[in-house]
Design a protein around this motif. Structure first.
Motif, PDB file in Angstrom:
ATOM      1  N   GLU A  39       0.827  -1.206   0.000  1.00  0.00           N
ATOM      2  CA  GLU A  39       0.000   0.000   0.000  1.00  0.00           C
ATOM      3  C   GLU A  39       0.865   1.261   0.000  1.00  0.00           C
ATOM      4  O   GLU A  39       0.471   2.284  -0.572  1.00  0.00           O
ATOM      5  CB  GLU A  39      -0.953  -0.019   1.190  1.00  0.00           C
ATOM      6  N   ASP A  40       2.024   1.195   0.626  1.00  0.00           N
ATOM      7  CA  ASP A  40       2.956   2.326   0.558  1.00  0.00           C
ATOM      8  C   ASP A  40       3.363   2.594  -0.886  1.00  0.00           C
ATOM      9  O   ASP A  40       3.415   3.741  -1.333  1.00  0.00           O
ATOM     10  CB  ASP A  40       4.212   2.027   1.392  1.00  0.00           C
ATOM     11  N   ILE A  41       3.666   1.524  -1.630  1.00  0.00           N
ATOM     12  CA  ILE A  41       4.058   1.683  -3.033  1.00  0.00           C
ATOM     13  C   ILE A  41       2.896   2.242  -3.851  1.00  0.00           C
ATOM     14  O   ILE A  41       3.077   3.111  -4.708  1.00  0.00           O
ATOM     15  CB  ILE A  41       4.517   0.325  -3.623  1.00  0.00           C
ATOM     16  N   ALA A  42       1.678   1.756  -3.569  1.00  0.00           N
ATOM     17  CA  ALA A  42       0.504   2.175  -4.340  1.00  0.00           C
ATOM     18  C   ALA A  42       0.252   3.673  -4.225  1.00  0.00           C
ATOM     19  O   ALA A  42      -0.349   4.277  -5.124  1.00  0.00           O
ATOM     20  CB  ALA A  42      -0.729   1.404  -3.876  1.00  0.00           C
ATOM     21  N   ARG A  43       0.709   4.284  -3.145  1.00  0.00           N
ATOM     22  CA  ARG A  43       0.484   5.715  -2.934  1.00  0.00           C
ATOM     23  C   ARG A  43       1.622   6.570  -3.468  1.00  0.00           C
ATOM     24  O   ARG A  43       1.583   7.800  -3.366  1.00  0.00           O
ATOM     25  CB  ARG A  43       0.262   5.981  -1.440  1.00  0.00           C
ATOM     26  N   SER A  44       2.633   5.929  -4.025  1.00  0.00           N
ATOM     27  CA  SER A  44       3.761   6.671  -4.573  1.00  0.00           C
ATOM     28  C   SER A  44       3.380   7.302  -5.910  1.00  0.00           C
ATOM     29  O   SER A  44       2.670   6.703  -6.719  1.00  0.00           O
ATOM     30  CB  SER A  44       4.954   5.729  -4.769  1.00  0.00           C
ATOM     31  N   ARG A  45       3.885   8.504  -6.152  1.00  0.00           N
ATOM     32  CA  ARG A  45       3.570   9.218  -7.395  1.00  0.00           C
ATOM     33  C   ARG A  45       4.691   9.088  -8.431  1.00  0.00           C
ATOM     34  O   ARG A  45       4.589   9.662  -9.515  1.00  0.00           O
ATOM     35  CB  ARG A  45       3.304  10.693  -7.097  1.00  0.00           C
ATOM     36  N   ASP A  46       5.744   8.360  -8.089  1.00  0.00           N
ATOM     37  CA  ASP A  46       6.865   8.265  -9.029  1.00  0.00           C
ATOM     38  C   ASP A  46       7.027   6.860  -9.599  1.00  0.00           C
ATOM     39  O   ASP A  46       8.118   6.445  -9.972  1.00  0.00           O
ATOM     40  CB  ASP A  46       8.170   8.699  -8.346  1.00  0.00           C
ATOM     41  N   VAL A  47       5.904   6.105  -9.657  1.00  0.00           N
ATOM     42  CA  VAL A  47       5.945   4.781 -10.278  1.00  0.00           C
ATOM     43  C   VAL A  47       4.976   4.769 -11.460  1.00  0.00           C
ATOM     44  O   VAL A  47       4.046   5.576 -11.534  1.00  0.00           O
ATOM     45  CB  VAL A  47       5.574   3.656  -9.272  1.00  0.00           C
ATOM     46  N   THR A  48       5.179   3.844 -12.360  1.00  0.00           N
ATOM     47  CA  THR A  48       4.370   3.783 -13.580  1.00  0.00           C
ATOM     48  C   THR A  48       2.977   3.223 -13.294  1.00  0.00           C
ATOM     49  O   THR A  48       2.754   2.563 -12.271  1.00  0.00           O
ATOM     50  CB  THR A  48       5.049   2.885 -14.628  1.00  0.00           C
ATOM     51  N   ASP A  49       2.065   3.491 -14.224  1.00  0.00           N
ATOM     52  CA  ASP A  49       0.714   2.940 -14.110  1.00  0.00           C
ATOM     53  C   ASP A  49       0.755   1.411 -14.107  1.00  0.00           C
ATOM     54  O   ASP A  49      -0.037   0.757 -13.423  1.00  0.00           O
ATOM     55  CB  ASP A  49      -0.162   3.428 -15.272  1.00  0.00           C
ATOM     56  N   GLU A  50       1.677   0.862 -14.892  1.00  0.00           N
ATOM     57  CA  GLU A  50       1.820  -0.596 -14.939  1.00  0.00           C
ATOM     58  C   GLU A  50       2.206  -1.143 -13.563  1.00  0.00           C
ATOM     59  O   GLU A  50       1.679  -2.169 -13.119  1.00  0.00           O
ATOM     60  CB  GLU A  50       2.883  -0.977 -15.973  1.00  0.00           C
ATOM     61  N   LYS A  51       3.117  -0.437 -12.888  1.00  0.00           N
ATOM     62  CA  LYS A  51       3.538  -0.859 -11.555  1.00  0.00           C
ATOM     63  C   LYS A  51       2.383  -0.743 -10.566  1.00  0.00           C
ATOM     64  O   LYS A  51       2.177  -1.630  -9.718  1.00  0.00           O
ATOM     65  CB  LYS A  51       4.718  -0.010 -11.085  1.00  0.00           C
ATOM     66  N   ILE A  52       1.607   0.321 -10.668  1.00  0.00           N
ATOM     67  CA  ILE A  52       0.454   0.510  -9.777  1.00  0.00           C
ATOM     68  C   ILE A  52      -0.542  -0.633  -9.970  1.00  0.00           C
ATOM     69  O   ILE A  52      -1.079  -1.181  -8.995  1.00  0.00           O
ATOM     70  CB  ILE A  52      -0.230   1.862 -10.038  1.00  0.00           C
TER      71      ILE A  52
END
Length: 209
Positions: A59-72
């Motif tokens: 969930e921490d990663i999901a809230r990051s704004r510097d990852v790609t849509d694919e990663k989300i």
């Protein structure tokens, strides 16, 4: 290794052992691979706890704004899986307690009532509190924040600690009542629909199309 949970003469589970397990594993897993060296009820508690641990960090990663849509999208699917496992293991913890109650031939009193939450659900809440406390305490090690931030974090930690103490005390009372027959115990099935292709309309309609 710590001593296993002890079933005392009053036929009760030591909740403090559960809290200690959760706190110790959260700290250990941040430096070592996830492990589960326990047995019996502790093993089920630890398995349930590890899914909360994995869920928290996804969930921490999901809230990051510097990852790609694919990663989300990948992370969201992982979150679904961990959340499903988390809920499945709440039920397994409750099932294990049912087996313990039955193995001790507990005589449930005629006027015994059900609690609004099962022990497994409370153990889940304690698991999340242990994660919250650990990550709040991490904030105190930061050198890029001011005293106001640190004071705010310390206040939040105090609230979490109070909630942990009160919740664990309430769980101890509930378990004591269950093993004394003063309260009934039942596993509540969560019956999640979103991961079931036969129950999620978006999934079964896509199959028909």
């Amino acid at each position: 290794m710590r001593k296993p949970i002890i079933f005392m003469e009053e036929k009760m589970i030591n909740v403090q052992d559960i809290v200690t397990l959760q706190m110790e594993t959260v700290s250990r897993w941040h430096h070592e691979p996830i492990d589960n060296p326990y047995s019996d009820l502790e093993q089920a508690v630890c398995t349930q706890h590890q899914f909360n641990y994995q869920l928290w960090h996804q969930e921490d990663i999901a809230r990051s704004r510097d990852v790609t849509d694919e990663k989300i999208a990948e992370v969201k699917r992982a979150i679904d899986g961990f959340n499903q496992n988390r809920n499945d293991w709440i039920e397994k913890v409750d099932d294990y307690i049912t087996e313990l109650v039955q193995s001790r031939s507990v005589k449930v009193q005629p006027d015994a009532r059900l609690n609004t939450e099962t022990p497994g659900s409370v153990i889940d809440r304690l698991s999340i509190l242990s994660l919250r406390i650990y990550h709040m305490e991490e904030q105190l090690e930061r050198s890029d924040v001011n005293q106001e931030h640190l004071d705010s974090v310390n206040h939040k930690i105090a609230i979490c600690r109070l909630q942990q103490d009160e919740l664990s005390n309430s769980l101890q009372e509930l378990l004591d009542d269950i093993f004394a027959g003063r309260k009934r115990h039942r596993t509540y099935r969560q019956l999640k629909m979103y991961n079931d292709p036969s129950l999620n309309p978006y999934l079964y309609k896509k199959q028909v199309a």
